[in-house]
Design an enzyme around this catalytic site. Structure first.
Site, PDB file in Angstrom:
ATOM      1  N   PRO A   2     -39.679  56.073  65.384  1.00 13.24           N
ATOM      2  CA  PRO A   2     -39.871  57.463  64.979  1.00 13.24           C
ATOM      3  C   PRO A   2     -38.972  58.405  65.766  1.00 13.24           C
ATOM      4  CG  PRO A   2     -41.733  56.680  66.283  1.00 13.24           C
ATOM      5  CD  PRO A   2     -40.896  55.484  65.952  1.00 13.24           C
ATOM      6  N   GLU A   3     -38.445  59.405  65.083  1.00 13.00           N
ATOM      7  CA  GLU A   3     -37.604  60.410  65.719  1.00 13.00           C
ATOM      8  C   GLU A   3     -38.393  61.712  65.816  1.00 13.00           C
ATOM      9  OE1 GLU A   3     -33.601  60.414  64.076  1.00 13.00           O
ATOM     10  OE2 GLU A   3     -33.805  58.308  63.491  1.00 13.00           O
TER      11      GLU A   3
END
Length: 286
Positions: A2-3
């Site tokens: 996840p960013e």
């Protein structure tokens, strides 16, 4: 992994459903989920008991739960498959449930850390004077932070003497940008991923930074990017930005700007997606 947009979606959910609640008990169901906590599972559970969760915070891809009235925070490492879910207390346990946090109120929900691949986890850390867990004090501000210093970022880019995508993924320069959103921003800016940072002008780096912010805000608006069931928000829902991607994952599909087939190239154990016409590679000095 996840960013920034995905982590921010989770943070907002935790702020709504967990902030202000007092921990009654903590159950650690897998030792790897607390391997970054020096005291182990029993110590982690004992130290959280009776503590009240403050407003969840985030810097880049890092998420933490400060404890009210204490210089301590619970740092969440989502890793490849970590999920922080707010579930009804009587809901069946998830197959890969690793940590359960019960609260001393009548809300009827509990916080669960679920992690299929066990790369993530929770850990308790002392805060710096700036309010960050000490183990992430070196992480740079992210582009959505109102205190992000654009001038300092540009100067750092010019001094770094690296390539532009490497610079976007360097968490000591700018945090929260990963492979997906780097490719998206570079496509929007018409920059090749191997473009040297040393010759980026101030207007060009400002334009790129604007595209980074735009693509992240667009992803936030639809809950982030989900390619599988591993990234979800606190309610277990997936994001939908994968339907709007212009570059990432679009090998051989026509560029949405010029129609040229998009290309994928191996890059630092990942892949880079780009348009060979809109994002021409830098000239190699002879």
């Amino acid at each position: 992994m996840p960013e920034l947009p995905e982590v921010e979606v989770v943070r907002r959910g935790l702020e709504r459903w967990v902030a202000g609640r007092t921990v009654e008990t903590v159950e650690v169901l897998h030792p790897r989920a607390v391997r970054r906590h020096p005291g182990g599972g029993a110590d982690f559970a004992a130290r959280l008991r009776g503590e009240t969760v403050g407003v969840p915070q985030r810097r880049g891809k890092y998420l933490w739960l400060p404890l009210e009235g204490r210089d301590l925070s619970v740092l969440g490492h989502l890793g490849m498959s970590g999920q922080l879910l707010v579930q009804p207390a009587d809901a069946p346990d998830e197959k890969h449930l690793r940590i359960r946090v019960r609260f001393d109120d009548a809300a009827g929900t509990e916080l669960r850390f679920v992690d299929q691949r066990t790369f993530g986890g929770l850990s308790l850390h002392e805060n710096t004077s700036g309010g960050l867990p000490d183990v992430i004090a070196h992480i740079a501000r992210d582009p959505l932070d109102p205190l992000f210093d654009e001038v300092a970022y540009h100067l750092a880019l010019r001094a770094k003497r690296t390539t532009v995508k490497r610079a976007l993924l360097d968490q000591s320069l700018i945090s929260g940008v990963g492979n997906i959103y780097a490719d998206e921003a570079l496509w929007r800016a018409r920059l090749h991923y191997e473009r040297p940072t040393a010759n980026l002008t101030r207007p060009r780096s400002a334009e790129l930074l604007g595209h980074v912010r735009d693509v992240m805000n667009a992803a936030l608006a639809v809950g982030g990017t989900s390619f599988d069931s591993l990234y979800v928000n606190v309610n277990g829902e997936s994001g939908y930005f994968d339907r709007s991607l212009d570059a990432y994952g679009r090998e051989d599909e026509p560029c949405k700007r010029c129609g040229t087939p998009m290309r994928r190239r191996p890059w630092m154990n990942r892949s880079s997606y780009y348009c060979p016409r809109c994002q021409r590679p830098p000239r190699v000095a002879s």
